[in-house]
Design an enzyme around this catalytic site. Structure first.
Site, PDB file in Angstrom:
ATOM      1  N   GLY A 127      41.721 -53.948 -12.332  1.00 48.69           N
ATOM      2  CA  GLY A 127      42.472 -54.301 -13.538  1.00 48.69           C
ATOM      3  C   GLY A 127      42.932 -55.739 -13.557  1.00 48.69           C
ATOM      4  O   GLY A 127      42.737 -56.465 -14.545  1.00 48.69           O
TER       5      GLY A 127
ATOM      6  N   HIS B 269      38.857 -37.986   3.545  1.00 45.33           N
ATOM      7  CA  HIS B 269      38.698 -39.033   4.560  1.00 45.33           C
ATOM      8  C   HIS B 269      38.872 -38.444   5.959  1.00 45.33           C
ATOM      9  O   HIS B 269      39.811 -37.703   6.215  1.00 45.33           O
ATOM     10  CB  HIS B 269      39.725 -40.144   4.334  1.00 45.33           C
ATOM     11  CG  HIS B 269      39.364 -41.436   4.987  1.00 45.33           C
ATOM     12  ND1 HIS B 269      39.383 -41.610   6.350  1.00 45.33           N
ATOM     13  CD2 HIS B 269      38.974 -42.630   4.467  1.00 45.33           C
ATOM     14  CE1 HIS B 269      39.022 -42.855   6.635  1.00 45.33           C
ATOM     15  NE2 HIS B 269      38.759 -43.490   5.507  1.00 45.33           N
TER      16      HIS B 269
ATOM     17  N   ARG C 220      31.575 -40.389   5.647  1.00 43.72           N
ATOM     18  CA  ARG C 220      32.877 -39.715   5.693  1.00 43.72           C
ATOM     19  C   ARG C 220      32.781 -38.218   5.478  1.00 43.72           C
ATOM     20  O   ARG C 220      33.487 -37.447   6.142  1.00 43.72           O
ATOM     21  CB  ARG C 220      33.796 -40.339   4.635  1.00 43.72           C
ATOM     22  CG  ARG C 220      34.161 -41.767   4.966  1.00 43.72           C
ATOM     23  CD  ARG C 220      34.972 -42.420   3.870  1.00 43.72           C
ATOM     24  NE  ARG C 220      35.387 -43.760   4.280  1.00 43.72           N
ATOM     25  CZ  ARG C 220      36.089 -44.581   3.528  1.00 43.72           C
ATOM     26  NH1 ARG C 220      36.443 -44.209   2.314  1.00 43.72           N
ATOM     27  NH2 ARG C 220      36.435 -45.777   3.964  1.00 43.72           N
TER      28      ARG C 220
ATOM     29  N   GLU D 131      37.983 -47.223  -9.641  1.00 42.79           N
ATOM     30  CA  GLU D 131      37.953 -45.815  -9.242  1.00 42.79           C
ATOM     31  C   GLU D 131      38.155 -44.868 -10.410  1.00 42.79           C
ATOM     32  O   GLU D 131      37.836 -43.679 -10.308  1.00 42.79           O
ATOM     33  CB  GLU D 131      39.016 -45.550  -8.164  1.00 42.79           C
ATOM     34  CG  GLU D 131      38.879 -44.195  -7.498  1.00 42.79           C
ATOM     35  CD  GLU D 131      39.959 -43.919  -6.458  1.00 42.79           C
ATOM     36  OE1 GLU D 131      39.989 -42.793  -5.921  1.00 42.79           O
ATOM     37  OE2 GLU D 131      40.771 -44.825  -6.177  1.00 42.79           O
TER      38      GLU D 131
ATOM     39  N   ARG E 120      31.460 -41.534  -1.264  1.00 41.48           N
ATOM     40  CA  ARG E 120      31.528 -42.994  -1.218  1.00 41.48           C
ATOM     41  C   ARG E 120      31.422 -43.507   0.206  1.00 41.48           C
ATOM     42  O   ARG E 120      32.127 -43.026   1.094  1.00 41.48           O
ATOM     43  CB  ARG E 120      32.844 -43.504  -1.832  1.00 41.48           C
ATOM     44  CG  ARG E 120      32.976 -45.024  -1.725  1.00 41.48           C
ATOM     45  CD  ARG E 120      34.233 -45.521  -2.398  1.00 41.48           C
ATOM     46  NE  ARG E 120      35.450 -45.108  -1.739  1.00 41.48           N
ATOM     47  CZ  ARG E 120      35.964 -45.676  -0.643  1.00 41.48           C
ATOM     48  NH1 ARG E 120      35.325 -46.663  -0.042  1.00 41.48           N
ATOM     49  NH2 ARG E 120      37.098 -45.249  -0.131  1.00 41.48           N
TER      50      ARG E 120
ATOM     51  N   LEU F  32      36.555 -51.449  -2.594  1.00 44.66           N
ATOM     52  CA  LEU F  32      36.998 -52.793  -2.971  1.00 44.66           C
ATOM     53  C   LEU F  32      35.851 -53.571  -3.607  1.00 44.66           C
ATOM     54  O   LEU F  32      36.044 -54.340  -4.559  1.00 44.66           O
ATOM     55  CB  LEU F  32      37.521 -53.540  -1.744  1.00 44.66           C
ATOM     56  CG  LEU F  32      38.833 -53.048  -1.127  1.00 44.66           C
ATOM     57  CD1 LEU F  32      39.167 -53.860   0.115  1.00 44.66           C
ATOM     58  CD2 LEU F  32      39.976 -53.159  -2.128  1.00 44.66           C
TER      59      LEU F  32
END
Length: 639
Positions: free
Chosen positions: A46, A267, A331, A426, A436, A442
């Protein structure tokens, strides 16, 4: 609106983005001054978008519920950010990052968007470096990199274990530059409570001032949502307590399709739950798996101190099961493997719901100072939380709710199914498929904000230059504000006995137990029943103290929990519909003989985009077929 048009450009995959930029419509500098854009969310996507659009000359209004953009949840990203600089000369490339993301997402992402994300990654790193982000450097001064799960090259740039914080501060500086120039106006401590749609186009938002309680109207020619994911649906997650999907959910109820809601990442390296009174869990970066080795005792119920268990009695189960990738499997694979070991009775700690992450060998080989240089702040954080010193004994970790791959459906231009309404970072679904890869969040968020949206939004805004400034006196604003006030009044008027947090906690347990790391048909159907019962209880027995016209965090929570109930129902229905296992979506009925995810490519190679059909009505499923022209769909193997 019922037909999904992804607007993927023609031509070879590697040329699509270049061709798009060369042929897309433009807005000249004088006309940009006539146009207004609202951006909701001040994280890396944003704030990046606001900085870029402000620099271009648009009039930007940006909103956040925090007191400062510095508190956006991007600050919590720890391990790094991907780019294909190939500084290590290990044969990395744009194509290899693209392939790793497609494979890591278990072939459930759109090729064109993923390739573009990989393509702009180098621009992202160059931009952050120019902003002064203090990435780690090697002895020669070149930016240093490390590996992450699901890849076999070293492409992750990092700043110790606080990469997100440093990147957010860089983004904040570029945002402040535009605020000072007057091209961006910031509205902190505002929560978006509705989208205003006029003649089928997004034209503004309704917000609540979280200090005064005042309901406000804000108009613009286009609206951009950069509001993050919905991992807090599990209550205990690695996200900030106030992270929430309410803005995206309001957009969904105004016509924006919600895609793949059941794709949620668990995670693998979180600090395990310590007690029943926690409101969140703490992430331990995946980067730790570069040097830490994960193991459990070979004997069930072995309660010896970890340091007293000799090498021959240790099961390094990831290295045993996945020799090609070892501790650096993706993950979803690492999380399910940890759950499997703990469920089988090999877990460590008092609860048995933890595994060891051990740095003994790395410290012996590299020295304590080297490990401290890479992960020092993470080790300090872990010691402060648990009282265990990771330099002298293993960390204990366990999976936790984290990132959401699902989100608002967007086309190649990042526009939702509501014209003029965009979703970036996201909050959209587009780049990660069913799982992911680490350090790509990022990368995607910054890429969307700084380099992609500023090129795609012109295509829409070029047709808006004759549209005068949108008046907030229009009946659509009146109607949206009335709806917001009625909902707030309803929440305040219940006058029950239970606070919103208690309902959220119970909802989170339902979701974790029945729609967490593994799912099955019976459990999902039970979840729908339990969610409906709890939702009914919520609207009968909720208690919100205080008034609307003041700081009232309980009222904020109540609105968000009400939205979570509705999203939870959609999430579970999506999981029921997808009769396959892929990435983080693991249906127990669909697995290989050795316990790996079993896809059904014949029936489910599509994006599930759900349309809101009205209160109390079943959502409508739309399918975007996924076509793979550059990669061959294979059984995903890390062995």
């Amino acid at each position: 609106m019922g037909k999904l048009d992804s607007k993927i450009p023609d031509g070879p995959l590697a040329q699509k983005w270049t061709r798009f930029k060369a042929t897309t419509k433009l807005v000249n500098p004088a006309n940009k001054k006539k146009l207004e854009v609202i951006i909701v969310g001040t994280g890396i996507s944003g704030a990046g978008a606001a900085s870029a659009l402000g620099e271009q000359g648009y009039n930007v209004k940006i909103f956040c519920y925090q007191d400062s953009p510095r508190r956006a949840h991007s600050v919590a990203a720890q391990g790094g950010i991907n780019a294909t600089k190939n500084y290590q000369n290990d044969n990395d490339s744009t194509y290899r990052l693209f392939y790793d993301m497609i494979k890591g997402g278990d072939y459930r992402a759109r090729e064109a968007n993923v390739y573009r994300a990989a393509e702009v990654s180098n621009q992202v790193i160059d931009h952050f470096t120019a902003l002064g982000v203090p990435f780690a450097r090697d002895y020669g001064g070149t930016l240093d990199t490390r590996s992450f799960g699901g890849v076999q090259v070293s492409r992750t740039f990092y700043a110790k274990g606080q990469t997100g914080q440093q990147c957010l501060l860089g983004t904040y500086s570029s945002l402040n530059r535009q605020i000072k120039k007057g091209s961006v106006t910031i509205f902190p401590r505002r929560e978006m409570l509705d989208i205003v749609v006029i003649d089928g186009k997004a034209r503004g938002i309704i917000t609540r001032n979280l200090i005064t309680g005042e309901i406000e109207r804000h108009s613009a020619h286009a609206v951009v949502l950069a509001t993050g994911g919905y991992g807090t649906i599990y209550y205990l997650s690695t996200l900030a307590v106030n992270s929430n999907p309410s803005a995206a959910w309001k957009a969904h109820k105004k016509g924006a399709f919600f895609a793949n809601p059941s794709f949620i990442q668990i995670h693998p390296t979180s600090v395990p739950q310590l007690n029943e009174f926690q409101s969140k869990l703490t992430l331990m970066s995946e980067s730790l798996r570069n040097d830490g080795r994960i193991w459990v005792p070979k004997t069930k119920g072995d309660k010896r101190h970890a340091n007293d268990i000799p090498e021959e009695d240790r099961d390094y189960y990831l290295e045993r099961r996945y020799p090609a990738f070892g501790n650096l499997v993706p993950r979803d694979v690492a999380s399910r493997a940890a759950k499997e070991r703990c469920d089988a009775g090999y877990g460590v700690g008092e609860t048995g719901l933890a595994v060891n992450l051990d740095f003994r060998d790395a410290i012996k080989k590299q020295g304590k100072k080297a490990i401290e240089g890479k992960y020092g702040n993470l080790f300090d954080m872990y010691r402060n939380i648990t009282g265990i010193d990771p330099y002298t004994q293993p960390m204990r970790i366990y999976p936790a709710g984290h990132y959401t791959m699902g989100g608002l459906w967007v086309d190649y231009e990042l526009m939702t199914t509501v014209p003029g309404l965009y979703s970036i970072g996201e909050s959209n679904f587009s780049d990660h498929g069913a799982n992911r890869l680490g350090a790509s969040s990022l990368m995607q968020a910054a890429g969307d904000g700084y380099f992609i949206l500023p090129n795609t939004i012109n295509n829409y805004l070029s047709d808006e230059i004759r549209t005068a400034k949108i008046s907030t006196d229009k009946p659509e604003f009146e109607e949206a504000e009335k709806s917001v006030r009625e909902r707030l009044d309803r929440l305040m008027s219940i006058k029950g006995k239970q606070n919103a947090g208690s309902f959220h906690k119970r909802l989170g347990k339902i979701m974790w137990d029945h729609c967490g790391m593994s799912r099955n048909e019976a459990g999902l159907k039970e979840a729908l029943k339990l969610i409906a019962e709890l939702k009914e209880e919520f609207w009968k027995d909720l208690n919100v103290p205080g008034t609307q016209n003041e700081v009232n965090q309980e009222l904020e929570k109540a609105g968000r929990v009400a939205d979570l109930f509705e999203l939870a129902e959609l999430l579970v229905n999506d999981a029921l519909n997808r009769k396959e296992s892929c990435g983080a979506h693991f249906r127990e009925e669909f697995q290989t003989p050795d316990g790996e995810a079993l896809r059904n490519d014949e029936e489910f190679t599509y994006v599930a985009a759900w349309e809101f059909a009205g209160e109390g009505k079943a959502p409508i499923l739309h399918k975007e077929e996924l076509k793979f022209e550059e990669v061959e769909m294979k059984v995903r193997s890390y062995k």
